[in-house]
Design a protein around this motif. Structure first.
Motif, mmCIF file in Angstrom:
data_model
loop_
_atom_site.group_PDB
_atom_site.id
_atom_site.type_symbol
_atom_site.label_atom_id
_atom_site.label_comp_id
_atom_site.label_asym_id
_atom_site.label_seq_id
_atom_site.Cartn_x
_atom_site.Cartn_y
_atom_site.Cartn_z
ATOM 1 N N ARG A 249 -1.526 -3.024 10.813
ATOM 2 C CA ARG A 249 -1.827 -2.829 9.396
ATOM 3 C C ARG A 249 -3.078 -1.977 9.282
ATOM 4 O O ARG A 249 -3.965 -2.015 10.130
ATOM 5 C CB ARG A 249 -2.088 -4.165 8.691
ATOM 6 N N TRP B 187 -6.289 8.219 -6.457
ATOM 7 C CA TRP B 187 -5.226 7.316 -5.998
ATOM 8 C C TRP B 187 -3.919 8.075 -5.790
ATOM 9 O O TRP B 187 -3.161 7.779 -4.874
ATOM 10 C CB TRP B 187 -5.025 6.169 -6.985
ATOM 11 N N LEU C 113 -0.659 8.820 2.206
ATOM 12 C CA LEU C 113 -0.039 7.683 2.887
ATOM 13 C C LEU C 113 1.441 7.946 3.123
ATOM 14 O O LEU C 113 1.967 7.691 4.214
ATOM 15 C CB LEU C 113 -0.226 6.400 2.069
ATOM 16 N N HIS D 273 2.888 2.610 4.307
ATOM 17 C CA HIS D 273 3.392 2.087 3.046
ATOM 18 C C HIS D 273 2.483 0.965 2.563
ATOM 19 O O HIS D 273 2.367 -0.064 3.232
ATOM 20 C CB HIS D 273 4.815 1.556 3.221
ATOM 21 N N PRO D 274 1.835 1.144 1.399
ATOM 22 C CA PRO D 274 1.027 0.048 0.845
ATOM 23 C C PRO D 274 1.916 -1.138 0.509
ATOM 24 O O PRO D 274 2.991 -0.962 -0.075
ATOM 25 C CB PRO D 274 0.432 0.641 -0.434
ATOM 26 N N THR E 8 -2.284 -4.930 -2.825
ATOM 27 C CA THR E 8 -3.596 -4.491 -3.270
ATOM 28 C C THR E 8 -4.201 -5.565 -4.155
ATOM 29 O O THR E 8 -3.472 -6.323 -4.808
ATOM 30 C CB THR E 8 -3.535 -3.128 -4.003
ATOM 31 N N MET F 42 -6.580 -2.037 -0.226
ATOM 32 C CA MET F 42 -5.203 -1.589 -0.030
ATOM 33 C C MET F 42 -4.780 -1.990 1.383
ATOM 34 O O MET F 42 -5.453 -1.643 2.360
ATOM 35 C CB MET F 42 -5.113 -0.074 -0.204
ATOM 36 N N CYS G 126 -1.753 -1.679 4.121
ATOM 37 C CA CYS G 126 -0.611 -0.808 4.400
ATOM 38 C C CYS G 126 0.036 -1.168 5.730
ATOM 39 O O CYS G 126 -0.638 -1.601 6.656
ATOM 40 C CB CYS G 126 -1.048 0.654 4.469
ATOM 41 N N ALA H 134 -4.055 1.742 -8.268
ATOM 42 C CA ALA H 134 -3.751 1.210 -6.932
ATOM 43 C C ALA H 134 -2.426 0.456 -6.940
ATOM 44 O O ALA H 134 -1.571 0.662 -6.072
ATOM 45 C CB ALA H 134 -4.885 0.300 -6.469
ATOM 46 N N ASN I 132 0.722 2.547 -7.008
ATOM 47 C CA ASN I 132 1.133 3.041 -5.695
ATOM 48 C C ASN I 132 1.959 2.004 -4.954
ATOM 49 O O ASN I 132 3.014 2.321 -4.399
ATOM 50 C CB ASN I 132 -0.090 3.426 -4.857
ATOM 51 N N VAL I 133 1.482 0.760 -4.934
ATOM 52 C CA VAL I 133 2.215 -0.306 -4.256
ATOM 53 C C VAL I 133 3.597 -0.468 -4.887
ATOM 54 O O VAL I 133 4.605 -0.589 -4.189
ATOM 55 C CB VAL I 133 1.433 -1.640 -4.296
#
Length: 174
Positions: free
Chosen positions: A45, A58, A65, A71-72, A75, A99, A101, A149, A152-153
């Motif tokens: 991770r 972001w 990424l 891959h997130p 968060t 974060m 990942c 954030a 993104n996840v």
């Protein structure tokens, strides 16, 4: 003095052409994340903190990424700043985002969808209420940072569920 001024001129980013700077930032981040990916254990991770007031940072991180194959999956906010600073103002960010990942396939041409942005905003509001119940507060900048954030996840979770057919954002956060 001339050495200092020429150094500063070369070091400071130009104030125009934000799109180019954002792409360059994402490209350099992707290079760094690719090297981390290369030396990371298969089930390793990567965990980092970041904050950005308007979401563009972001967005660059998400693209980097994706390009590097990270891959997130989770968060959350982390109080990262005291309230005493000469640079503090009403909209300043005090809460960084952690974060988390995992390794995954590279995802070319990554963009965060409107649906994921909305999920991020809802999540930030939930955190604001939760923290308020413990006498902490979030500025508009903190909420934007957290929302960006989480967006993104959410987008990575959506992409992963589309390829696997079963993952959900809730599972991705676990």
């Amino acid at each position: 003095m001339q050495k200092v001024s020429s150094y500063l001129t070369r070091s400071l980013p130009p104030t125009r052409d934000r799109k180019k700077r954002g792409k360059r930032f994402a490209k350099r981040l992707a290079q760094a994340f690719s090297e981390i990916n290369r030396v990371c254990r298969p089930n390793g991770r990567v965990v980092f903190t970041y904050q950005n007031l308007d979401g563009r940072g972001w967005n660059a991180i998400a693209k980097a990424l994706a390009a590097a194959g990270f891959h997130p999956i989770q968060t959350f906010p982390l109080y990262g700043d005291s309230s005493t600073s000469l640079h503090k103002h009403e909209n300043s960010i005090s809460w960084d985002c952690v974060m988390v990942c995992k390794l995954g396939p590279a995802l070319p041409k990554f963009e965060v969808s409107a649906t994921s942005l909305e999920e991020g905003e809802r999540y930030a509001e939930r955190w604001a209420r939760k923290l308020a119940s413990s006498d902490f507060s979030l500025t508009a900048g903190d909420k934007k940072n957290i929302a960006s954030a989480v967006s993104n996840v959410a987008e990575f979770a959506k992409r992963n569920s589309a390829s696997k057919g079963s993952a959900t954002l809730r599972k991705a956060r676990a």
